[in-house]
Design a protein around this motif. Structure first.
Motif, short mmCIF file in Angstrom:
data_model
loop_
_atom_site.label_atom_id
_atom_site.label_comp_id
_atom_site.label_asym_id
_atom_site.label_seq_id
_atom_site.Cartn_x
_atom_site.Cartn_y
_atom_site.Cartn_z
N GLU A 178 0.85 -1.18 0.00
CA GLU A 178 0.00 0.00 0.00
C GLU A 178 0.89 1.23 0.00
O GLU A 178 1.59 1.51 0.96
N HIS A 228 1.23 5.17 0.06
CA HIS A 228 0.52 6.41 0.35
C HIS A 228 1.45 7.34 1.11
O HIS A 228 2.40 6.91 1.75
N SER A 247 0.11 10.85 -2.61
CA SER A 247 -0.16 9.59 -3.29
C SER A 247 -0.97 8.67 -2.39
O SER A 247 -0.84 8.71 -1.17
N GLY A 248 -1.80 7.87 -3.03
CA GLY A 248 -2.61 6.90 -2.30
C GLY A 248 -3.70 7.57 -1.49
O GLY A 248 -4.12 8.69 -1.76
N LYS A 249 -4.14 6.87 -0.46
CA LYS A 249 -5.16 7.40 0.46
C LYS A 249 -4.42 7.85 1.72
O LYS A 249 -3.85 7.04 2.45
#
Length: 126
Positions: free
Chosen positions: A4, A6, A26-28
């Motif tokens: 993941e 982020h 970037s990402g959540k």
């Protein structure tokens, strides 16, 4: 294994003779991301003597925020709202345009959304 990715990265970018604070999301984003980045942004902005900071935000890899992280982002913006002259948000998602409009209510400088990195940098240089 599922990775993941982020977070936020912070930097300084020079375009011709202009310098910009850069943020790439970037990402959540999570509350933990803001616990790390907030002191860095606070430290970077401490020495600014006048509200003349121009910011380039790259949100092309941003998927959003966890609820607590959205609150962290809002508080960070309010804390430094008087230091920003211009904020260009470079993105590629419809909700980012709305986020820029809402963010403009809370920042003393101008906030604009762009789907072109070049257009964003030209506007920041004006």
């Amino acid at each position: 294994m599922n990775t993941e990715n982020h977070g936020l990265s912070i930097g300084i970018r020079r375009v011709n003779s202009d310098f910009f604070l850069t943020l790439k999301a970037s990402g959540k984003l999570t509350h933990e991301d803001y616990e790390i980045i907030t002191p860095m942004i606070d430290s970077a902005l401490t020495e600014v003597k006048q509200p003349a900071i121009r910011v380039f935000i790259d949100g092309t890899e941003l998927d959003g925020w966890e609820p607590r992280a959205a609150w962290d982002d809002f508080k960070l913006g309010l804390k430094h709202s008087n230091q920003f002259e211009k904020i260009a948000i470079f993105g590629n998602k419809g909700w980012q345009k709305m986020t820029a409009k809402v963010g403009a209510w809370f920042v003393s400088g101008e906030v604009k959304y762009f789907e072109s990195e070049e257009a964003a940098l030209i506007w920041l240089s004006e």
